[in-house]
Design an enzyme around this catalytic site. Structure first.
Site, PDB file in Angstrom:
ATOM      1  N   THR A   1     -88.974 -28.592 -61.265  1.00 58.30           N
ATOM      2  CA  THR A   1     -90.754 -29.171 -61.148  1.00 58.30           C
ATOM      3  C   THR A   1     -91.513 -28.872 -62.356  1.00 58.30           C
ATOM      4  OG1 THR A   1     -90.230 -27.923 -58.284  1.00 58.30           O
ATOM      5  CG2 THR A   1     -91.673 -27.046 -60.176  1.00 58.30           C
TER       6      THR A   1
ATOM      7  N   VAL B   1     -92.225 -27.987 -47.211  1.00 57.49           N
ATOM      8  CA  VAL B   1     -93.859 -28.050 -48.196  1.00 57.49           C
ATOM      9  C   VAL B   1     -93.045 -26.375 -48.920  1.00 57.49           C
ATOM     10  CG1 VAL B   1     -95.972 -27.300 -49.144  1.00 57.49           C
ATOM     11  CG2 VAL B   1     -95.547 -29.101 -47.585  1.00 57.49           C
ATOM     12  N   GLY B   2     -93.101 -26.016 -50.235  1.00 58.99           N
ATOM     13  CA  GLY B   2     -92.631 -25.273 -51.097  1.00 58.99           C
ATOM     14  C   GLY B   2     -93.621 -24.310 -51.400  1.00 58.99           C
ATOM     15  N   ASP B   3     -93.269 -23.516 -52.503  1.00 59.12           N
ATOM     16  CA  ASP B   3     -94.336 -22.951 -52.353  1.00 59.12           C
ATOM     17  C   ASP B   3     -95.746 -23.207 -53.878  1.00 59.12           C
ATOM     18  OD1 ASP B   3     -91.977 -23.551 -54.728  1.00 59.12           O
ATOM     19  OD2 ASP B   3     -92.881 -21.831 -56.111  1.00 59.12           O
TER      20      ASP B   3
ATOM     21  N   GLY C   1     -89.135 -22.856 -58.853  1.00 64.01           N
ATOM     22  CA  GLY C   1     -87.491 -22.156 -57.860  1.00 64.01           C
ATOM     23  C   GLY C   1     -87.446 -22.646 -56.684  1.00 64.01           C
TER      24      GLY C   1
ATOM     25  N   GLY D   1     -88.589 -22.216 -53.112  1.00 65.37           N
ATOM     26  CA  GLY D   1     -89.743 -22.714 -53.233  1.00 65.37           C
ATOM     27  C   GLY D   1     -89.983 -21.710 -51.476  1.00 65.37           C
TER      28      GLY D   1
HETATM   29  N1  ASP Z   1     -90.040 -24.868 -55.879  1.00 65.65           N
HETATM   30  C1  ASP Z   1     -90.049 -26.418 -55.774  1.00 65.65           C
HETATM   31  C2  ASP Z   1     -89.723 -25.912 -54.259  1.00 65.65           C
HETATM   32  O1  ASP Z   1     -89.752 -24.984 -53.628  1.00 65.65           O
HETATM   33  C3  ASP Z   1     -89.370 -26.610 -56.487  1.00 65.65           C
HETATM   34  C4  ASP Z   1     -88.528 -26.071 -58.082  1.00 65.65           C
HETATM   35  O2  ASP Z   1     -88.901 -25.188 -58.581  1.00 65.65           O
HETATM   36  O3  ASP Z   1     -87.642 -26.246 -58.304  1.00 65.65           O
HETATM   37  O4  ASP Z   1     -90.582 -27.099 -54.193  1.00 65.65           O
END
Ligand code: ASP
Length: 303
Positions: free
Chosen positions: A170, A199-201, A222, A224
């Site tokens: 990311t 949908v993540g963070d 990281g 999410g």
């Molecule tokens: N945080 C991102 C998500 O969860 C993934 C990542 O940062 O590797 O979509």
């Protein structure tokens, strides 16, 4: 105490620009030379482009968007062109931008049809909305004249990527400009094999990013779900608002992420140029440039 693999902090004279290309479980042995070079090239190009904005007076918001556009277009990272696929084989991208002076926010989630989600997030920031999702967000982008992406624009499952773990790469940026204005941006293709609609963070204010000129600008990467549950970026803000050093605040936020089973990293900078780069994982792709100091890029804890 959180076990941090990357824990860098200090003070730089503004303007300051920090970018990241994701945190993740890969070790130096997992990333071959060409791949490392692709990461370094993407981060260097993003720093150079964002620095042009900062040194020409375009401001912190412009700089973080410019830097993230370069990372999205690189194809080397999990955002824009290099986004991973969902379990249905689709590409679903999320991005957001925050202006620390006005606390305006723009975000898009689960977009499929646009080349640069962060540009659309910037348009949302300038509009009356905060977060647009799915087909409506794609329609908003295309109606607004934002460049569409053909399916063959994306290079999600090229040979260099198939061995990758599910998360990582990311991208994000934080900046403070010469006037002390802060901004943050984050962009992602999500997690490899995620269920469509997940949908993540990354596009969620307070989790995947934050900026407030009274405190700090933050971009995270990281697991999410854990960053959402910990409201990690906002956690840094609250602690800095309470008088904590940025390094202590950042480490504490990652401690909260670990407490709910997650891992990852963050970049953060204050209006004064105090900054932190922290991660709980071996890989944390990042670079920094500031007034009077050349750009520096690192991938792992020690190199
Ligand atoms: N945080 C991102 C998500 O969860 C993934 C990542 O940062 O590797 O979509």
């Amino acid at each position: 105490m959180t076990a941090l693999t990357v824990a860098e902090a200090g003070r730089r004279r503004p303007p300051v620009l920090i970018v990241h290309g994701g945190a993740g479980p890969r070790t130096p042995a997992d990333v071959d030379g060409p791949r490392r070079q692709a990461f370094r090239d993407a981060v260097s190009a993003a720093l150079a482009a964002g620095w042009d904005d900062l040194s020409s007076g375009a401001g912190a918001v412009a700089a973080v968007v410019t830097a993230v556009v370069v990372l999205e277009d690189s194809g080397a990272l999990n955002a824009g062109r290099g986004s991973v696929r969902t379990s249905a084989g689709t590409v679903e991208m999320d991005a957001a931008v925050v202006a620390g002076t006005t606390r305006d926010v723009g975000a898009v989630a689960a977009v499929q049809a646009v080349r640069n989600p962060v540009r659309v997030a910037r348009a949302v920031l300038d509009d009356r909305w905060v977060l647009l999702a799915g087909p409506g967000a794609d329609r908003y982008a295309l109606d607004g004249g934002y460049e569409p992406a053909d399916p063959d624009w994306f290079v999600p499952d090229g040979p260099a990527r198939t061995a990758d773990p599910p998360s990582g790469d990311t991208v994000g940026a934080v900046a403070v400009d010469a006037a002390g204005r802060t901004a943050a941006a984050t962009s992602t293709g999500g997690v490899r094999g995620q269920i469509p609609g997940r949908v993540g963070d990354s596009p969620v204010i307070g989790a995947g990013l934050w900026a407030d000129d009274r405190t700090v600008a933050v971009s995270t990467t990281g697991t999410g779900e854990a960053f959402l549950r910990a409201l990690a970026a906002h956690h840094v803000h609250l602690l800095v608002a309470g008088g904590a050093e940025i390094a202590d605040a950042s480490a504490a936020a990652l401690g909260e992420v670990r407490a709910v089973g997650g891992h990852g990293g963050l970049i953060a900078v204050t209006p004064a140029g105090d900054h932190a780069v922290m991660a709980t994982t071996p890989l944390m792709i990042r670079g920094i440039v500031s007034e009077g100091e050349p750009a520096a890029v690192q991938l792992f804890a020690a190199n």
